[in-house]
Scaffold this motif. Structure first.
Motif, mmCIF file in Angstrom:
data_model
loop_
_atom_site.group_PDB
_atom_site.id
_atom_site.type_symbol
_atom_site.label_atom_id
_atom_site.label_comp_id
_atom_site.label_asym_id
_atom_site.label_seq_id
_atom_site.Cartn_x
_atom_site.Cartn_y
_atom_site.Cartn_z
ATOM 1 N N ILE A 93 0.851 -1.197 0.000
ATOM 2 C CA ILE A 93 0.000 0.000 0.000
ATOM 3 C C ILE A 93 0.883 1.242 0.000
ATOM 4 O O ILE A 93 1.824 1.340 0.783
ATOM 5 C CB ILE A 93 -0.927 0.037 1.235
ATOM 6 N N VAL A 94 0.578 2.174 -0.899
ATOM 7 C CA VAL A 94 1.164 3.509 -0.864
ATOM 8 C C VAL A 94 0.030 4.467 -0.523
ATOM 9 O O VAL A 94 -0.986 4.501 -1.215
ATOM 10 C CB VAL A 94 1.801 3.901 -2.215
ATOM 11 N N ALA A 95 0.178 5.212 0.561
ATOM 12 C CA ALA A 95 -0.873 6.126 1.033
ATOM 13 C C ALA A 95 -0.313 7.543 1.059
ATOM 14 O O ALA A 95 0.586 7.842 1.843
ATOM 15 C CB ALA A 95 -1.370 5.705 2.417
ATOM 16 N N VAL A 96 -0.849 8.391 0.200
ATOM 17 C CA VAL A 96 -0.288 9.733 0.012
ATOM 18 C C VAL A 96 -1.421 10.753 -0.055
ATOM 19 O O VAL A 96 -2.475 10.488 -0.649
ATOM 20 C CB VAL A 96 0.549 9.801 -1.286
ATOM 21 N N THR A 97 -1.187 11.922 0.513
ATOM 22 C CA THR A 97 -2.154 12.995 0.400
ATOM 23 C C THR A 97 -2.051 13.666 -0.964
ATOM 24 O O THR A 97 -0.954 13.798 -1.524
ATOM 25 C CB THR A 97 -1.947 14.035 1.517
ATOM 26 N N LEU A 98 -3.172 14.090 -1.498
ATOM 27 C CA LEU A 98 -3.175 14.866 -2.735
ATOM 28 C C LEU A 98 -2.597 16.249 -2.484
ATOM 29 O O LEU A 98 -1.797 16.766 -3.272
ATOM 30 C CB LEU A 98 -4.609 14.965 -3.283
ATOM 31 N N VAL A 99 -3.001 16.864 -1.358
ATOM 32 C CA VAL A 99 -2.521 18.195 -0.978
ATOM 33 C C VAL A 99 -2.215 18.192 0.512
ATOM 34 O O VAL A 99 -3.052 17.772 1.317
ATOM 35 C CB VAL A 99 -3.574 19.286 -1.287
ATOM 36 N N SER A 100 -1.035 18.680 0.885
ATOM 37 C CA SER A 100 -0.670 18.760 2.293
ATOM 38 C C SER A 100 -1.474 19.847 3.001
ATOM 39 O O SER A 100 -1.564 20.978 2.509
ATOM 40 C CB SER A 100 0.823 19.059 2.440
ATOM 41 N N ASN A 101 -2.019 19.507 4.155
ATOM 42 C CA ASN A 101 -2.807 20.486 4.911
ATOM 43 C C ASN A 101 -1.925 21.492 5.645
ATOM 44 O O ASN A 101 -2.430 22.460 6.213
ATOM 45 C CB ASN A 101 -3.728 19.778 5.924
ATOM 46 N N VAL A 102 -0.622 21.306 5.625
ATOM 47 C CA VAL A 102 0.314 22.232 6.268
ATOM 48 C C VAL A 102 1.153 22.969 5.232
ATOM 49 O O VAL A 102 1.218 24.196 5.228
ATOM 50 C CB VAL A 102 1.241 21.487 7.258
ATOM 51 N N LEU A 103 1.774 22.220 4.345
ATOM 52 C CA LEU A 103 2.695 22.816 3.375
ATOM 53 C C LEU A 103 1.979 23.349 2.135
ATOM 54 O O LEU A 103 2.524 24.175 1.413
ATOM 55 C CB LEU A 103 3.734 21.774 2.945
ATOM 56 N N GLY A 104 0.782 22.841 1.887
ATOM 57 C CA GLY A 104 0.072 23.212 0.672
ATOM 58 C C GLY A 104 0.570 22.484 -0.557
ATOM 59 O O GLY A 104 0.068 22.699 -1.667
ATOM 60 N N THR A 105 1.553 21.608 -0.399
ATOM 61 C CA THR A 105 2.152 20.894 -1.522
ATOM 62 C C THR A 105 1.113 20.076 -2.274
ATOM 63 O O THR A 105 0.332 19.330 -1.675
ATOM 64 C CB THR A 105 3.250 19.936 -1.008
ATOM 65 N N ILE A 106 1.104 20.206 -3.603
ATOM 66 C CA ILE A 106 0.251 19.383 -4.462
ATOM 67 C C ILE A 106 1.119 18.251 -5.006
ATOM 68 O O ILE A 106 2.102 18.491 -5.712
ATOM 69 C CB ILE A 106 -0.344 20.205 -5.623
ATOM 70 N N ILE A 160 -10.227 37.974 12.641
ATOM 71 C CA ILE A 160 -9.597 37.138 11.616
ATOM 72 C C ILE A 160 -9.400 35.736 12.173
ATOM 73 O O ILE A 160 -8.707 35.551 13.183
ATOM 74 C CB ILE A 160 -8.242 37.732 11.189
ATOM 75 N N ALA A 161 -9.989 34.755 11.529
ATOM 76 C CA ALA A 161 -9.922 33.373 11.998
ATOM 77 C C ALA A 161 -8.860 32.607 11.226
ATOM 78 O O ALA A 161 -8.967 32.425 10.004
ATOM 79 C CB ALA A 161 -11.278 32.690 11.831
ATOM 80 N N ILE A 162 -7.803 32.167 11.925
ATOM 81 C CA ILE A 162 -6.800 31.279 11.342
ATOM 82 C C ILE A 162 -6.652 30.082 12.275
ATOM 83 O O ILE A 162 -7.269 30.020 13.335
ATOM 84 C CB ILE A 162 -5.442 31.974 11.128
ATOM 85 N N ARG A 163 -5.801 29.159 11.904
ATOM 86 C CA ARG A 163 -5.551 27.975 12.723
ATOM 87 C C ARG A 163 -4.129 28.016 13.260
ATOM 88 O O ARG A 163 -3.217 28.447 12.558
ATOM 89 C CB ARG A 163 -5.765 26.713 11.886
ATOM 90 N N ALA A 164 -3.934 27.557 14.497
ATOM 91 C CA ALA A 164 -2.599 27.451 15.091
ATOM 92 C C ALA A 164 -2.475 26.124 15.809
ATOM 93 O O ALA A 164 -3.432 25.636 16.411
ATOM 94 C CB ALA A 164 -2.341 28.612 16.054
ATOM 95 N N GLY A 165 -1.291 25.512 15.751
ATOM 96 C CA GLY A 165 -1.063 24.238 16.420
ATOM 97 C C GLY A 165 -0.215 23.340 15.552
ATOM 98 O O GLY A 165 0.535 23.799 14.689
ATOM 99 N N HIS A 166 -0.355 22.035 15.761
ATOM 100 C CA HIS A 166 0.422 21.094 14.946
ATOM 101 C C HIS A 166 -0.380 20.564 13.764
ATOM 102 O O HIS A 166 0.136 19.787 12.957
ATOM 103 C CB HIS A 166 0.967 19.937 15.782
ATOM 104 N N HIS A 167 -1.636 20.989 13.647
ATOM 105 C CA HIS A 167 -2.482 20.689 12.472
ATOM 106 C C HIS A 167 -2.628 19.186 12.213
ATOM 107 O O HIS A 167 -2.740 18.760 11.059
ATOM 108 C CB HIS A 167 -1.926 21.370 11.218
ATOM 109 N N CYS A 168 -2.627 18.396 13.296
ATOM 110 C CA CYS A 168 -2.722 16.935 13.162
ATOM 111 C C CYS A 168 -1.634 16.404 12.237
ATOM 112 O O CYS A 168 -1.875 15.528 11.395
ATOM 113 C CB CYS A 168 -4.105 16.518 12.651
ATOM 114 N N ALA A 169 -0.430 16.954 12.383
ATOM 115 C CA ALA A 169 0.698 16.536 11.544
ATOM 116 C C ALA A 169 1.985 16.640 12.353
ATOM 117 O O ALA A 169 2.941 17.310 11.964
ATOM 118 C CB ALA A 169 0.768 17.401 10.289
ATOM 119 N N GLN A 170 2.031 15.960 13.497
ATOM 120 C CA GLN A 170 3.177 16.076 14.392
ATOM 121 C C GLN A 170 4.492 15.579 13.777
ATOM 122 O O GLN A 170 5.532 16.221 13.980
ATOM 123 C CB GLN A 170 2.887 15.372 15.712
ATOM 124 N N PRO A 171 4.501 14.467 13.018
ATOM 125 C CA PRO A 171 5.764 14.088 12.374
ATOM 126 C C PRO A 171 6.283 15.163 11.419
ATOM 127 O O PRO A 171 7.495 15.370 11.315
ATOM 128 C CB PRO A 171 5.398 12.801 11.625
#
Length: 409
Positions: free
Chosen positions: A165-178, A356-367
């Motif tokens: 299995i290869v499991a990959v995100t289409l877009v990173s929720n932190v980096l924005g990488t496509i 202004i509403a933004i998000r702060a924290g580890h964004h469920c991406a601690q690694p």
């Protein structure tokens, strides 16, 4: 449809927060809902609330038609071959857990490999992590480049004939990488593996054709794409879903029940035990209609413009580090950043005081935070109803944040 016309469909945007007009920049966490979605859910509960697939009465028939009609809208939206390949779930997390518990449990053995990346959301990491532990398989990570992208060369080095299995995100929720999903699918298939894509941050923002991508599975959530919370989708190739066993048992997913054995319904209903998420599916179908009316190409173009505009404005502010690809065409419409000497939670608090509403924290991406060598970050994420003026207010809020903490310390 221009952005000001689009904003008129979202009643929540017409309010003040802490004495300021709301600027909502937390769309990667959840998007706002247009009136058409809100009204569709209200109409269901007011006019034809009933269970589906069971009764022959008028309300039951109308509810079933609306529920299955939403499935067909999803099929067209992601270009699946048939509605049998569209399974309704509670969301991306539920979809990936179903996949790991069913396909993963059956197909991963001791000594096999599961390949993911450092940029995965916890929802696309922990199910595979726990599966690997249960099966004594190896969990491998595709290395990231300095700008938070992955190269196909590193994918080829990481994926081997032992990979299942290869499991990959289409877009990173932190980096924005496509990520280059189509090319990763080719590499996975060359090695006999399946590709499971986390589409939570991609499907709401760009056209996704599962047949063209040739991904084996795709998971996404309604609430990030103008739909209601509590509804999501697991797409899977029919030949793979047919071989998978359900993981939830009960009413509606059965064909025949005996005292000591049972058989299951055909796809997709064998994975939808119990009363399904009827109102959620109806709302998701209406959200898809709205997004298609605006146009996914236009949405992506608008977000690329906002990302470029935000990156340019932030580059003029001293003491800010922005993470992810510098090229706005290689990223989705979000910027994740830190202000030197200011904790992200403090940044978000000051911005909230400005409405202004933004998000702060580890964004469920601690690694990924560990890879970035930070404990947390701040994130502003854009959608089809955001404007340059929103970003101007956001950058102005950052300048106020810096000024405030410079004066305090």
């Amino acid at each position: 449809m221009n952005v000001n016309d689009i904003r008129n469909y979202f009643p929540i945007l017409n309010q003040e927060v802490n004495g300021h007009p709301l600027v909502y920049l937390d769309n990667a966490a959840t998007s706002q809902k247009p009136l058409s979605v809100i009204e569709a859910i209200e109409q269901y509960y007011k006019g034809y609330n009933s269970n589906v697939h069971r009764g022959v009465h008028t309300l039951g028939t109308k509810a079933t038609d609306a529920y299955e009609g939403a499935r067909e809208k999803v099929r067209k939206f992601i270009h699946a071959k048939s509605v049998e390949e569209v399974v309704f779930t509670r969301g991306t997390t539920a979809s990936i857990n179903l996949l790991a518990a069913s396909y993963g449990e059956e197909n991963v053995k001791e000594g096999d490999e599961i390949v993911i990346t450092y940029m995965e959301h916890h929802s696309n990491l922990i199910p595979w992590q726990q599966l690997a532990k249960r099966k004594k398989a190896e969990l491998k990570y595709i290395p990231l480049e300095e700008d938070g992208t992955i190269t196909l060369e590193k994918v080829r080095e990481t994926v081997t004939p032992k990979t299942k299995i290869v499991a990959v995100t289409l877009v990173s929720n932190v980096l924005g990488t496509i990520n280059p999903i189509k090319e990763i699918a080719n590499i996975a298939h060359e090695n006999g593996a399946v590709l499971a894509v986390d589409g939570a941050q991609g499907v709401p923002h760009m056209k996704v054709d599962v047949q063209d991508l040739d991904c084996d599975f795709l998971s996404f959530s309604g609430h990030k794409m103008c739909g209601p919370t509590g509804i999501g989708v697991l797409y899977g190739k029919k030949e793979l879903l047919e071989k998978m066993e359900p993981v939830e048992f009960g009413g509606e997913m059965i064909d025949f029940v005996g005292l000591y054995d049972s058989t299951w319904k055909e796809l997709p209903w064998k994975f939808e035990g119990g009363t399904p998420i009827i109102a959620g599916a109806i709302g998701l179908g209406k959200a898809i209609e709205f997004l298609e009316e605006v146009g996914l190409d236009e949405i992506l173009k608008h977000e690329h413009h906002l990302a470029a505009y935000a990156l340019d404005k932030l580059s003029e502010v001293e003491g800010i580090e922005v993470y992810g690809p510098k090229d706005p065409m290689k990223r989705a419409g979000l910027v994740t950043f830190n202000i030197k000497g200011v904790h992200p939670h403090d940044v978000a608090t000051v911005l909230d005081a400005e409405g202004i509403a933004i998000r702060a924290g580890h964004h469920c991406a601690q690694p990924l935070m560990k890879w970035l060598d930070v404990s947390a970050t701040a994130r502003a994420s854009f959608y089809l109803y955001n404007t340059e003026e929103d970003i101007d207010r956001f950058v102005s809020g950052i300048l106020k944040t810096k000024e405030y903490f410079n004066n305090v310390f």
